[in-house]
Design a protein around this motif. Sequence first.
Motif, mmCIF file in Angstrom:
data_model
loop_
_atom_site.group_PDB
_atom_site.id
_atom_site.type_symbol
_atom_site.label_atom_id
_atom_site.label_comp_id
_atom_site.label_asym_id
_atom_site.label_seq_id
_atom_site.Cartn_x
_atom_site.Cartn_y
_atom_site.Cartn_z
ATOM 1 N N PRO A 48 0.813 -1.223 0.000
ATOM 2 C CA PRO A 48 0.000 0.000 0.000
ATOM 3 C C PRO A 48 0.847 1.275 0.000
ATOM 4 O O PRO A 48 0.490 2.254 -0.653
ATOM 5 N N GLN A 49 1.979 1.264 0.708
ATOM 6 C CA GLN A 49 2.852 2.438 0.725
ATOM 7 C C GLN A 49 3.440 2.690 -0.656
ATOM 8 O O GLN A 49 3.550 3.833 -1.090
ATOM 9 N N GLN A 50 3.825 1.641 -1.356
ATOM 10 C CA GLN A 50 4.356 1.802 -2.706
ATOM 11 C C GLN A 50 3.287 2.352 -3.645
ATOM 12 O O GLN A 50 3.575 3.193 -4.496
ATOM 13 N N ALA A 51 2.057 1.905 -3.492
ATOM 14 C CA ALA A 51 0.965 2.404 -4.331
ATOM 15 C C ALA A 51 0.703 3.877 -4.055
ATOM 16 O O ALA A 51 0.493 4.666 -4.985
ATOM 17 N N ARG A 52 0.722 4.275 -2.764
ATOM 18 C CA ARG A 52 0.534 5.685 -2.426
ATOM 19 C C ARG A 52 1.655 6.547 -2.977
ATOM 20 O O ARG A 52 1.416 7.649 -3.477
ATOM 21 N N ALA A 53 2.892 6.071 -2.895
ATOM 22 C CA ALA A 53 4.031 6.830 -3.408
ATOM 23 C C ALA A 53 3.937 6.982 -4.924
ATOM 24 O O ALA A 53 4.214 8.063 -5.460
ATOM 25 N N LYS A 54 3.529 5.936 -5.616
ATOM 26 C CA LYS A 54 3.393 5.999 -7.068
ATOM 27 C C LYS A 54 2.292 6.981 -7.462
ATOM 28 O O LYS A 54 2.444 7.774 -8.389
ATOM 29 N N GLN A 55 1.183 6.959 -6.737
ATOM 30 C CA GLN A 55 0.080 7.866 -7.032
ATOM 31 C C GLN A 55 0.475 9.311 -6.731
ATOM 32 O O GLN A 55 0.127 10.227 -7.475
ATOM 33 N N HIS A 56 1.254 9.536 -5.664
ATOM 34 C CA HIS A 56 1.718 10.884 -5.319
ATOM 35 C C HIS A 56 2.665 11.411 -6.398
ATOM 36 O O HIS A 56 2.572 12.583 -6.789
ATOM 37 N N GLN A 57 3.556 10.573 -6.895
ATOM 38 C CA GLN A 57 4.469 10.985 -7.959
ATOM 39 C C GLN A 57 3.687 11.346 -9.228
ATOM 40 O O GLN A 57 4.028 12.311 -9.918
ATOM 41 N N ALA A 58 2.661 10.581 -9.547
ATOM 42 C CA ALA A 58 1.844 10.883 -10.723
ATOM 43 C C ALA A 58 1.112 12.206 -10.549
ATOM 44 O O ALA A 58 0.991 12.989 -11.496
ATOM 45 N N THR A 59 0.634 12.468 -9.335
ATOM 46 C CA THR A 59 -0.045 13.728 -9.058
ATOM 47 C C THR A 59 0.913 14.900 -9.223
ATOM 48 O O THR A 59 0.555 15.924 -9.814
ATOM 49 N N LEU A 60 2.123 14.771 -8.704
ATOM 50 C CA LEU A 60 3.100 15.853 -8.822
ATOM 51 C C LEU A 60 3.516 16.072 -10.270
ATOM 52 O O LEU A 60 3.758 17.210 -10.690
ATOM 53 N N ALA A 61 3.608 15.013 -11.033
ATOM 54 C CA ALA A 61 3.989 15.145 -12.441
ATOM 55 C C ALA A 61 2.892 15.839 -13.246
ATOM 56 O O ALA A 61 3.178 16.443 -14.281
ATOM 57 N N ALA A 62 1.649 15.772 -12.789
ATOM 58 C CA ALA A 62 0.524 16.352 -13.513
ATOM 59 C C ALA A 62 0.176 17.763 -13.062
ATOM 60 O O ALA A 62 -0.829 18.319 -13.505
#
Length: 117
Positions: A48-62
Amino acid sequence: MSIASLLATSQAASVAAPSAAGTGTDFFLQMVPLLLVFVIFYVLMIRPQQARAKQHQATLAAVKKGDEVITGGGIRGRVTKVSDGEVEVEIATGIKVRAVTSTLNSVVTRDTKPAND
């Protein structure tokens, strides 16, 4: 009988050779609970932590101009300019600060309601 002879006898008895037939299965049975704990830890904590980190990175990239963001320091503002690795955030009328993109905590969507309403 002296204490030294009792100690020597008890040590000799504890050093007896283990049977070679059951050592492989005994080791495997001892490792099963440890492996089970690791699998449960991985499923409940790490994935779950890896999924949250991946989603946060996608949000920052957008992040784009006009988005409302909250920085790591708790400053809330509107993005006025996005450059390579930095954003310019207007925190009040005419007051702009530059922030590193990785220090942004979240992007606030316009349909988000305040917590006290």
